[in-house]
Scaffold this motif. Sequence first.
Motif, PDB file in Angstrom:
ATOM      1  N   GLY A  43       0.819  -1.210   0.000  1.00 11.87           N
ATOM      2  CA  GLY A  43       0.000   0.000   0.000  1.00 11.87           C
ATOM      3  C   GLY A  43       0.851   1.257   0.000  1.00 11.87           C
ATOM      4  N   PHE A  44       1.945   1.227   0.770  1.00 11.21           N
ATOM      5  CA  PHE A  44       2.880   2.356   0.782  1.00 11.21           C
ATOM      6  C   PHE A  44       3.423   2.621  -0.617  1.00 11.21           C
ATOM      7  CE2 PHE A  44       7.465   3.226   0.645  1.00 11.21           C
ATOM      8  CZ  PHE A  44       7.458   4.560   1.048  1.00 11.21           C
ATOM      9  N   ALA A  45       3.876   1.579  -1.296  1.00 15.50           N
ATOM     10  CA  ALA A  45       4.427   1.747  -2.651  1.00 15.50           C
ATOM     11  C   ALA A  45       3.368   2.299  -3.601  1.00 15.50           C
ATOM     12  CB  ALA A  45       4.974   0.414  -3.162  1.00 15.50           C
ATOM     13  N   LYS A  46       2.187   1.715  -3.569  1.00 14.36           N
ATOM     14  CA  LYS A  46       1.117   2.133  -4.484  1.00 14.36           C
ATOM     15  C   LYS A  46       0.759   3.607  -4.309  1.00 14.36           C
ATOM     16  CE  LYS A  46      -1.231   0.054  -6.951  1.00 14.36           C
ATOM     17  NZ  LYS A  46      -1.182  -0.103  -8.422  1.00 14.36           N
ATOM     18  N   HIS A  47       0.633   4.046  -3.055  1.00 14.47           N
ATOM     19  CA  HIS A  47       0.141   5.398  -2.801  1.00 14.47           C
ATOM     20  C   HIS A  47       1.242   6.462  -2.808  1.00 14.47           C
ATOM     21  CE1 HIS A  47      -4.048   4.324  -2.193  1.00 14.47           C
ATOM     22  NE2 HIS A  47      -3.590   3.212  -1.673  1.00 14.47           N
ATOM     23  N   SER A  48       2.498   6.036  -2.752  1.00 19.54           N
ATOM     24  CA  SER A  48       3.614   6.985  -2.879  1.00 19.54           C
ATOM     25  C   SER A  48       4.135   7.066  -4.311  1.00 19.54           C
ATOM     26  CB  SER A  48       4.769   6.585  -1.959  1.00 19.54           C
ATOM     27  OG  SER A  48       5.306   5.329  -2.355  1.00 19.54           O
ATOM     28  N   PHE A  49       3.679   6.128  -5.159  1.00 16.56           N
ATOM     29  CA  PHE A  49       4.177   5.990  -6.536  1.00 16.56           C
ATOM     30  C   PHE A  49       5.666   5.654  -6.555  1.00 16.56           C
ATOM     31  CE2 PHE A  49       0.523   8.868  -6.713  1.00 16.56           C
ATOM     32  CZ  PHE A  49      -0.314   8.126  -7.533  1.00 16.56           C
ATOM     33  N   ILE A  50       6.135   4.999  -5.508  1.00 18.86           N
ATOM     34  CA  ILE A  50       7.510   4.523  -5.429  1.00 18.86           C
ATOM     35  C   ILE A  50       7.535   3.044  -5.821  1.00 18.86           C
ATOM     36  CG2 ILE A  50       9.391   3.954  -3.824  1.00 18.86           C
ATOM     37  CD1 ILE A  50       8.644   6.489  -2.241  1.00 18.86           C
ATOM     38  N   ASP A  51       8.387   2.692  -6.774  1.00 15.48           N
ATOM     39  CA  ASP A  51       8.567   1.282  -7.138  1.00 15.48           C
ATOM     40  C   ASP A  51       9.525   0.655  -6.130  1.00 15.48           C
ATOM     41  OD1 ASP A  51       6.947   1.661  -9.332  1.00 15.48           O
ATOM     42  OD2 ASP A  51       8.600   1.817 -10.764  1.00 15.48           O
ATOM     43  N   MET A  52       9.183  -0.541  -5.655  1.00 20.90           N
ATOM     44  CA  MET A  52       9.987  -1.132  -4.602  1.00 20.90           C
ATOM     45  C   MET A  52       9.948  -2.653  -4.678  1.00 20.90           C
ATOM     46  SD  MET A  52       9.791  -0.241  -0.538  1.00 20.90           S
ATOM     47  CE  MET A  52       8.145  -0.850  -0.252  1.00 20.90           C
ATOM     48  N   ASN A  53      11.115  -3.264  -4.659  1.00 21.07           N
ATOM     49  CA  ASN A  53      11.256  -4.708  -4.495  1.00 21.07           C
ATOM     50  C   ASN A  53      11.998  -4.947  -3.191  1.00 21.07           C
ATOM     51  OD1 ASN A  53      10.050  -5.210  -6.960  1.00 21.07           O
ATOM     52  ND2 ASN A  53      11.985  -5.374  -8.059  1.00 21.07           N
ATOM     53  N   LEU A  54      11.379  -5.685  -2.283  1.00 23.85           N
ATOM     54  CA  LEU A  54      11.955  -5.906  -0.966  1.00 23.85           C
ATOM     55  C   LEU A  54      11.828  -7.366  -0.577  1.00 23.85           C
ATOM     56  CD1 LEU A  54      13.008  -4.892   1.852  1.00 23.85           C
ATOM     57  CD2 LEU A  54      10.599  -4.546   2.463  1.00 23.85           C
ATOM     58  N   SER A  55      12.955  -7.959  -0.201  1.00 27.59           N
ATOM     59  CA  SER A  55      12.932  -9.311   0.359  1.00 27.59           C
ATOM     60  C   SER A  55      13.652  -9.293   1.704  1.00 27.59           C
ATOM     61  CB  SER A  55      13.578 -10.318  -0.586  1.00 27.59           C
ATOM     62  OG  SER A  55      14.973 -10.091  -0.689  1.00 27.59           O
ATOM     63  N   VAL A  56      13.018  -9.918   2.685  1.00 28.52           N
ATOM     64  CA  VAL A  56      13.568  -9.987   4.034  1.00 28.52           C
ATOM     65  C   VAL A  56      13.560 -11.438   4.475  1.00 28.52           C
ATOM     66  CG1 VAL A  56      13.323  -9.252   6.434  1.00 28.52           C
ATOM     67  CG2 VAL A  56      12.641  -7.699   4.586  1.00 28.52           C
ATOM     68  N   GLU A  57      14.723 -11.931   4.879  1.00 30.43           N
ATOM     69  CA  GLU A  57      14.826 -13.227   5.541  1.00 30.43           C
ATOM     70  C   GLU A  57      15.269 -12.940   6.964  1.00 30.43           C
ATOM     71  OE1 GLU A  57      17.375 -15.935   3.416  1.00 30.43           O
ATOM     72  OE2 GLU A  57      16.686 -15.141   1.481  1.00 30.43           O
ATOM     73  N   GLY A  58      14.380 -13.181   7.923  1.00 32.32           N
ATOM     74  CA  GLY A  58      14.685 -12.832   9.301  1.00 32.32           C
ATOM     75  C   GLY A  58      14.459 -13.979  10.265  1.00 32.32           C
ATOM     76  N   ASP A  59      14.857 -13.759  11.500  1.00 29.04           N
ATOM     77  CA  ASP A  59      14.738 -14.775  12.547  1.00 29.04           C
ATOM     78  C   ASP A  59      13.328 -14.762  13.146  1.00 29.04           C
ATOM     79  OD1 ASP A  59      14.981 -12.329  13.791  1.00 29.04           O
ATOM     80  OD2 ASP A  59      16.686 -12.893  15.053  1.00 29.04           O
ATOM     81  N   LEU A  60      12.357 -15.082  12.295  1.00 30.11           N
ATOM     82  CA  LEU A  60      10.963 -15.058  12.722  1.00 30.11           C
ATOM     83  C   LEU A  60      10.640 -16.164  13.717  1.00 30.11           C
ATOM     84  CD1 LEU A  60       9.189 -14.220   9.333  1.00 30.11           C
ATOM     85  CD2 LEU A  60       9.761 -12.674  11.223  1.00 30.11           C
ATOM     86  N   HIS A  61      11.538 -17.142  13.854  1.00 28.37           N
ATOM     87  CA  HIS A  61      11.335 -18.164  14.892  1.00 28.37           C
ATOM     88  C   HIS A  61      11.479 -17.561  16.289  1.00 28.37           C
ATOM     89  CE1 HIS A  61      15.661 -17.956  14.144  1.00 28.37           C
ATOM     90  NE2 HIS A  61      15.856 -18.424  15.364  1.00 28.37           N
ATOM     91  N   ILE A  62      12.127 -16.377  16.369  1.00 26.96           N
ATOM     92  CA  ILE A  62      12.206 -15.650  17.640  1.00 26.96           C
ATOM     93  C   ILE A  62      10.990 -14.753  17.761  1.00 26.96           C
ATOM     94  CG2 ILE A  62      13.532 -13.950  18.972  1.00 26.96           C
ATOM     95  CD1 ILE A  62      16.063 -15.135  17.683  1.00 26.96           C
ATOM     96  N   ASP A  63      10.897 -13.775  16.909  1.00 23.69           N
ATOM     97  CA  ASP A  63       9.709 -12.924  16.749  1.00 23.69           C
ATOM     98  C   ASP A  63       9.952 -12.021  15.553  1.00 23.69           C
ATOM     99  OD1 ASP A  63      11.329 -10.800  17.594  1.00 23.69           O
ATOM    100  OD2 ASP A  63      10.284 -10.478  19.484  1.00 23.69           O
ATOM    101  N   GLY A  64       9.061 -11.057  15.325  1.00 23.02           N
ATOM    102  CA  GLY A  64       9.175 -10.213  14.143  1.00 23.02           C
ATOM    103  C   GLY A  64      10.020  -8.974  14.314  1.00 23.02           C
ATOM    104  N   HIS A  65      10.546  -8.748  15.527  1.00 19.27           N
ATOM    105  CA  HIS A  65      11.184  -7.462  15.825  1.00 19.27           C
ATOM    106  C   HIS A  65      12.333  -7.133  14.883  1.00 19.27           C
ATOM    107  CE1 HIS A  65      13.526  -4.385  17.923  1.00 19.27           C
ATOM    108  NE2 HIS A  65      12.404  -4.073  18.553  1.00 19.27           N
ATOM    109  N   HIS A  66      13.276  -8.054  14.731  1.00 17.58           N
ATOM    110  CA  HIS A  66      14.459  -7.760  13.918  1.00 17.58           C
ATOM    111  C   HIS A  66      14.092  -7.541  12.450  1.00 17.58           C
ATOM    112  CE1 HIS A  66      16.608 -10.176  17.231  1.00 17.58           C
ATOM    113  NE2 HIS A  66      16.684  -8.895  17.508  1.00 17.58           N
ATOM    114  N   SER A  67      13.144  -8.331  11.950  1.00 15.07           N
ATOM    115  CA  SER A  67      12.740  -8.189  10.548  1.00 15.07           C
ATOM    116  C   SER A  67      12.093  -6.833  10.300  1.00 15.07           C
ATOM    117  CB  SER A  67      11.773  -9.311  10.158  1.00 15.07           C
ATOM    118  OG  SER A  67      12.425 -10.560  10.163  1.00 15.07           O
TER     119      SER A  67
END
Length: 195
Positions: A43-67
Motif C-alpha cells: 500500500g505504501f508503494a502504491k500510494h507513494s508511486f515509489i517502485d519497490m522490491n523488498l525481500s527480508v529473511e529474518g529470525d521469525l522463529h524468535i519474533d518479528g522485531h528484527h525483521s
Amino acid sequence: MERTARIERETKETKINLTLCLDGSGKSAIKTGISFLDHMLEGFAKHSFIDMNLSVEGDLHIDGHHSVEDAGIVLGQAILKAVGDKKGIKRFGQYILPMDDALALCAIDLSGRPFLDFDASFQTECIGYLETQLIREFFYSVSYAAGMNLHIKLLSGYNDHHKIEAIFKAFAKALSEAISFDPRVDGVLSTKGAL
C-alpha cells in the motif's frame, strides 16, 4: 534521470535486499515473511508511486522485531540514497488520510535531522503475525536511517487494521509530496543553502 537505490543488509538476524525508484508508478514485490507488513508496504508503494522490491529473511522463529526494525532501516537508507542532494525538491510533505473509521496525520521534513513523534495506540497485540508495538519501531528506523523529521498522529479510529493502514498510506502520501520537485526551488529549500 530516475532516483534509485539498491541496499543490501546482512546481519546474524536478517538478510535484506531492497531496490527502490522514487520516480516510479507504485509497482512492488514485497516478501518480508510477515504478511500484514507485506500488505502495508504494498500500500505504501502504491500510494507513494515509489517502485519497490523488498525481500527480508529474518529470525521469525524468535519474533518479528528484527525483521520489522531492519526493514525500516533499509527503507530509510534507500530513501536517503535515492533522494540524493535534495536539489529542487519540496522537502516538506503532509497528509491527513481517512481509512474507514480511522484518520491519520503524517508530516515529513527531509531536513537531514532525524526525529520521530509517533502518537498512536492499538487495542490488539497483533494483526496477523505483525505485533502492533512494532509499528512505531518501523517508523523510528525509517526516520533515523533517512535523516527524516517524521510526525505521525492517529487522530481517530477503533479498528487496528484500519488505523495502521491509514498510518502507512498517510506516510506514503506525505513522502510523495516531500520528494516531489517544485520548479520554484533553486538548489535546496533552505536559507542555509544546505540540508
